[in-house]
Design a protein around this motif. Sequence first.
Motif, PDB file in Angstrom:
ATOM      1  N   LEU A   8       0.855  -1.188   0.000  1.00  0.00           N
ATOM      2  CA  LEU A   8       0.000   0.000   0.000  1.00  0.00           C
ATOM      3  C   LEU A   8       0.889   1.235   0.000  1.00  0.00           C
ATOM      4  O   LEU A   8       1.689   1.438   0.910  1.00  0.00           O
ATOM      5  N   LEU A   9       0.747   2.078  -1.020  1.00  0.00           N
ATOM      6  CA  LEU A   9       1.543   3.300  -1.128  1.00  0.00           C
ATOM      7  C   LEU A   9       0.799   4.507  -0.575  1.00  0.00           C
ATOM      8  O   LEU A   9       1.403   5.353   0.106  1.00  0.00           O
ATOM      9  N   HIS A  10      -0.496   4.613  -0.890  1.00  0.00           N
ATOM     10  CA  HIS A  10      -1.294   5.747  -0.427  1.00  0.00           C
ATOM     11  C   HIS A  10      -2.734   5.285  -0.195  1.00  0.00           C
ATOM     12  O   HIS A  10      -3.231   4.392  -0.897  1.00  0.00           O
ATOM     13  N   THR A  11      -3.385   5.894   0.779  1.00  0.00           N
ATOM     14  CA  THR A  11      -4.830   5.716   0.958  1.00  0.00           C
ATOM     15  C   THR A  11      -5.516   6.985   0.465  1.00  0.00           C
ATOM     16  O   THR A  11      -5.073   8.101   0.810  1.00  0.00           O
ATOM     17  N   LEU A  12      -6.565   6.834  -0.339  1.00  0.00           N
ATOM     18  CA  LEU A  12      -7.210   7.978  -0.969  1.00  0.00           C
ATOM     19  C   LEU A  12      -8.692   8.009  -0.640  1.00  0.00           C
ATOM     20  O   LEU A  12      -9.341   6.958  -0.506  1.00  0.00           O
ATOM     21  N   LYS A  13      -9.214   9.208  -0.558  1.00  0.00           N
ATOM     22  CA  LYS A  13     -10.657   9.431  -0.432  1.00  0.00           C
ATOM     23  C   LYS A  13     -11.105  10.304  -1.603  1.00  0.00           C
ATOM     24  O   LYS A  13     -10.319  10.649  -2.482  1.00  0.00           O
ATOM     25  N   GLU A  14     -12.381  10.672  -1.589  1.00  0.00           N
ATOM     26  CA  GLU A  14     -12.944  11.396  -2.739  1.00  0.00           C
ATOM     27  C   GLU A  14     -12.136  12.628  -3.126  1.00  0.00           C
ATOM     28  O   GLU A  14     -11.844  12.828  -4.317  1.00  0.00           O
ATOM     29  N   PRO A  15     -11.728  13.514  -2.175  1.00  0.00           N
ATOM     30  CA  PRO A  15     -10.993  14.729  -2.604  1.00  0.00           C
ATOM     31  C   PRO A  15      -9.727  14.432  -3.405  1.00  0.00           C
ATOM     32  O   PRO A  15      -9.319  15.237  -4.252  1.00  0.00           O
ATOM     33  N   ASP A  16      -9.123  13.269  -3.158  1.00  0.00           N
ATOM     34  CA  ASP A  16      -7.896  12.928  -3.884  1.00  0.00           C
ATOM     35  C   ASP A  16      -8.177  12.503  -5.318  1.00  0.00           C
ATOM     36  O   ASP A  16      -7.254  12.456  -6.147  1.00  0.00           O
ATOM     37  N   LEU A  17      -9.436  12.193  -5.615  1.00  0.00           N
ATOM     38  CA  LEU A  17      -9.780  11.701  -6.947  1.00  0.00           C
ATOM     39  C   LEU A  17     -10.443  12.751  -7.815  1.00  0.00           C
ATOM     40  O   LEU A  17     -10.495  12.598  -9.045  1.00  0.00           O
ATOM     41  N   VAL A  18     -10.977  13.798  -7.203  1.00  0.00           N
ATOM     42  CA  VAL A  18     -11.694  14.819  -7.962  1.00  0.00           C
ATOM     43  C   VAL A  18     -10.790  15.423  -9.034  1.00  0.00           C
ATOM     44  O   VAL A  18      -9.647  15.790  -8.764  1.00  0.00           O
ATOM     45  N   GLY A  19     -11.306  15.489 -10.258  1.00  0.00           N
ATOM     46  CA  GLY A  19     -10.567  16.099 -11.362  1.00  0.00           C
ATOM     47  C   GLY A  19      -9.615  15.158 -12.067  1.00  0.00           C
ATOM     48  O   GLY A  19      -8.981  15.549 -13.047  1.00  0.00           O
TER      49      GLY A  19
END
Length: 936
Positions: free
Chosen positions: A298-309
């Motif tokens: 696992l390198l990073h955990t992401l939520k919605e703000p990290d995916l927007v755009g």
Amino acid sequence: MTDYKNTLFLPQTPFAMKANLREREPQILKYWQEKRVYNRLREKAKGREKFILHVGPPYANGHIHVGHAFNFILKDIVIRIQQLLGKDSPMVPGWDCHGLPIEWKVEEAYRAKGKSKEEVSLTEFRAECRDFAAKWVDIQREEFKRLGLLWDWDHPYLTMDYAAEAATIEKLLDFLKDGSLYRGIKPVLWSVVEKTALAEAEVEYEDKSSTFVYVRFPVVVSLGIRALINASVIIWTTTPWTLPGNRAISYGREISYGLYRIEEITEDSQAIRGEKVLIATERVSSFAESVGIKKFTLLHTLKEPDLVGSQVRHPLHQQGYDFPVPLIAGDHVTTEAGTGFVHTAPGHGLEDFDVCKIHGIEVPETVAEDGSYYDHVPLFAGQHIFKADKAILEALQQAGALMKEGRVVHSYPHSWRSKAPLIYRTTSQWFISMEKNHLRQKAQEAIETVQWIPSQAKNRIRGMIETKPDWCISRQRAWGVPIALFVDKRTGKPLHDPAVNQRILEAVYQEGADAWFASPPERFLGESHDPQHFEQVRDILDVWFDAGSTQYFVLEKRPELEFPASLYLEGSDQHRGWFQSSLLIGCVTRGKAPYKAVLTHGFTVDEQGRKMSKSIGNTLAPEKIIDTLGAEILRLWVVGCDFLDDLRIGPSILKHQEDIYRRYRNTLRYLLGALAGFQEAEILSEEQMPELERWVLHRLYQLQQAFVETSKNYELQGFYSELHAFCAVDLSAFYFDIRKDVLYCDEVSSLRRRATRTVMDAVFRGLVHWLSPVLCFTTEEAWQARYGEERDSLQLETLPDFPDAWLNLELAKRIDRIREQRRLITGALEQARSQGLVGSSLQAEVLLYDPENKLVPNVDFTEFAIVSKVTVIRDVPPASSWQLPEMADLGIIVQQAPGEKCQRCWRVLEEVGQQQHSDICQRCDEAVNGLASAQE
């Protein structure tokens, strides 16, 4: 020894023991027709409170099946019950004559001849569809009649009648006036075989084996975490053919995602060591196992703000799919399966379409009506989507985008007619808005005013209405009621001109819906509108719109009917079919549901609970059942089912119904024989009767009340189960058994015999009426056997009057105690017979030990136990006596009765030999002398 047989009052009746239903039932049908029984019933019932069961129209496209038989027999039974209750219940049958089921059959005939429907004119093809439907209406009419349905077969409604077609268009125009009718582009369930949109009610879900794929979508833009560049979003889909239509990837707002680096893989894995993939954290373990990843980091955990755009590339971007594919938030995304990212093709899914519409993403046209890719689709132009998996997988493999392929079996929508799998396809269609003018809200409010049987059916239809998308009412077929509208090419809106609408309706009323297709637009547009500016719509209406409109051209237009109907009764699948379309049309045109109550039933299955299937060989044709067993057995099967569940049928079940039928027939035959020559002068009042007869009247009153009460909720199985028990236990094994001696041997004028015959007359009248909704043929036969030409058809009768005074709960408790104690005696007699002590029970004397006076007082147990003598002994039962644990204070000793056998009644009595006739008892001597005097 004298032969006394001719002095006995033995049963006499023309009502045969052998039913011979195959021959007898058609004779009774002929009798009803010749006597105009249906018409005379309508005349007799005129002015009574109405009960209207609106008959849903079956398709006129083949022989009826056992599901039809159940549904129509159940309707017939319900109506016959209401008529017995004193209602006016006309039954108007009808047929659905339009739509794909009929058109498909005509096309099959074309294909068999090597022809195509495109080779003939539209009007010629429609004429063939009309002829085909008319032929099957006539065939099905006779098949339904044979089931015993006493309906208005001479005046059915047909959705292809000119007036019906015009009325259906009139209802369509109501939606136009209402403003809720519009043309739009949306995904609809589409049959590539039949080349048309389908309604949900025309869809069945079957298991299908499909190719699944895990596919890489490389990240090219990330406004959040830069490390996402050069990573791949992984999607999973069971419809690889939709990938050419991909325009976005959807993610869930509340889902946690992980950026993972693949460290170790299995030997056969198509994953790559060191590559970075983006997966929902909840799905990574199952994903890794599926694609052959042994270790990941696992390198990073992401939520919605990290995916927007963020944007990804289409996996086939180098082969013509070089457009941006954005990551967008979608409420439909879950982690139940797949990767937590959803491949989104707005042309091939409702949720895909909706989420792309929100984000302003184009809806491409990729698949033609026949299921082939349009010519402008790169790589796959002209290929059929159901044969394209191999080409798509090869292209993905060459592009380095394929991570895993395999097979999965899942539930998939199929056309119930062609059995072919369906797709979602975005096309231009006509819709009725569920939100415009609050149609959804009106329907939900109307649902609350209806009695739903079973009660959970309300939740089912309420849930369907809550989630129902706008109703797609257009079909791209030839045989049906046209969407008779013009669209203004300049505005794209449908023309709403009362004068144009009136010309359309007048033409269809006079010439049928063919007028719309055969006439030039000028005929309808008149001088007020330039035909150059208007498009004449060529689509036809969803057949559920036709069926839903019957409330107008049947319930409202037929003078003997009324709106709303008292009841709609169909299979539970009609929650998404006829019940729903009728509800929506009723709410728009009349502001309420077209039914006061809705009853639904399950579906026919075989004895093992399997769906009826020709391939399994477990289908049962009603015609074959009738030819071997008679329609009465099918009718009995209907009330023997718990219709809220699956309706099981098969040889052993039908054999059980034969046994039940035989019990009913034998009961009626015994009553008819016992009532031979019965005269009103014999009738006794209740007060003059012995308590056993008064108890039978009490039971008749209870059954009458049960009949009335169960009819309110259509609890037919419960009532007819109780009625069968009454015949088998209360009558045959108890009352008839006891009173046979009185009927055969007492003199004609004896009060006991008159009381017995008075009660048996009441029993006959009760049984023949309660059974008449189910055993309509047999009860008519029994009625004629008793009354001949003296009385009219039983079908014209209402329930007999069984007064409240017959109810006697105290007496019922007393008889129940007597029957319990009788069981002790009959048990002892069975033991004595098995030991060879006695043969007939009339050879026995019973010593009844009752030290604590537990016997019911003032009871002649000689009569109740059918023995020649009972001696009550107030002493403790000896050890050798017969006892039952629940009556341990009573005991029985059985011994040979003292005296000689009466040669007439067969009782063993000490008085035999002391009469004028030396070989009979005193009662028989008086009866014989009385007969001799009467003959002189």
